[in-house]
Design a protein around this motif. Structure first.
Motif, mmCIF file in Angstrom:
data_model
loop_
_atom_site.group_PDB
_atom_site.id
_atom_site.type_symbol
_atom_site.label_atom_id
_atom_site.label_comp_id
_atom_site.label_asym_id
_atom_site.label_seq_id
_atom_site.Cartn_x
_atom_site.Cartn_y
_atom_site.Cartn_z
ATOM 1 N N GLU A 20 10.330 33.402 1.393
ATOM 2 C CA GLU A 20 9.742 34.706 1.725
ATOM 3 C C GLU A 20 10.293 35.223 3.057
ATOM 4 O OE1 GLU A 20 5.385 36.897 1.901
ATOM 5 O OE2 GLU A 20 5.529 34.826 1.186
ATOM 6 N N ASP A 21 10.431 34.344 4.050
ATOM 7 C CA ASP A 21 10.994 34.755 5.341
ATOM 8 C C ASP A 21 12.442 35.214 5.194
ATOM 9 O OD1 ASP A 21 8.603 34.124 6.609
ATOM 10 O OD2 ASP A 21 9.337 32.216 7.430
ATOM 11 N N ARG A 22 13.233 34.491 4.390
ATOM 12 C CA ARG A 22 14.635 34.858 4.203
ATOM 13 C C ARG A 22 14.748 36.228 3.529
ATOM 14 N NH1 ARG A 22 19.078 31.467 3.573
ATOM 15 N NH2 ARG A 22 18.045 30.341 5.264
ATOM 16 N N VAL A 23 13.939 36.456 2.505
ATOM 17 C CA VAL A 23 13.969 37.745 1.811
ATOM 18 C C VAL A 23 13.523 38.862 2.754
ATOM 19 C CG1 VAL A 23 12.929 39.100 -0.058
ATOM 20 C CG2 VAL A 23 13.777 36.784 -0.505
ATOM 21 N N ALA A 24 12.515 38.592 3.577
ATOM 22 C CA ALA A 24 12.072 39.594 4.556
ATOM 23 C C ALA A 24 13.195 39.906 5.540
ATOM 24 C CB ALA A 24 10.827 39.107 5.287
#
Length: 144
Positions: A20-24
């Motif tokens: 989720e952090d990478r996609v954000a």
């Protein structure tokens, strides 16, 4: 914070939170309706290719799903990807919509049928990114 390809290659994505952090970091808040494909190797390391998909129908029919999954399979084979992350970008709120569910469900089913591992699906919306759990879409097509 944007992550470089070199840094991404040193950091396997082993948890849902890391994904989720990478996609954000990479996709962030939605600007327009499209979807994205991120590719991971057998160790969960993101490969240096991200594919944006524009012009898809709001709700897929079988032909759109088949076309999408076949294109995904070809790219995976070419770059040696073991699994994918799908991100559904649309500039509305964070609430899951019917089109979100139909796309996610149809792609998950088609991927399973072809032995493609979908590591995660997420939604990029107007205020950020949210996890799109299988409970949010699995069984949707059977119920409709």
């Amino acid at each position: 914070m944007t992550i470089s390809a070199e840094e991404a290659a040193r950091r396997p994505l082993v948890s849902d939170e890391q994904i989720e952090d990478r996609v954000a970091d990479l996709i962030g808040r939605a600007i327009k309706r499209k979807w994205w494909i991120l590719f991971l190797d057998e160790n969960g390391v993101q490969l240096p290719m991200i594919v944006p998909v524009d012009g898809a129908p709001l709700v897929p029919d079988e032909a759109a799903t088949e076309h999408s999954i076949e294109g995904l399979r070809v790219i995976m084979d070419e770059i040696g990807a073991a699994e994918v992350i799908l991100v559904w970008e649309r500039p509305t709120g964070s609430t899951v919509t019917l089109p979100d569910r139909v796309w996610a469900s149809s792609m998950a089913r088609a991927a399973r049928d072809r032995g493609i591992r979908v590591r995660a699906q997420l939604i990029s919306h107007r205020t950020g990114v949210r996890w799109f759990a299988p409970d949010d879409y699995e069984g949707h097509l059977e119920a409709s």
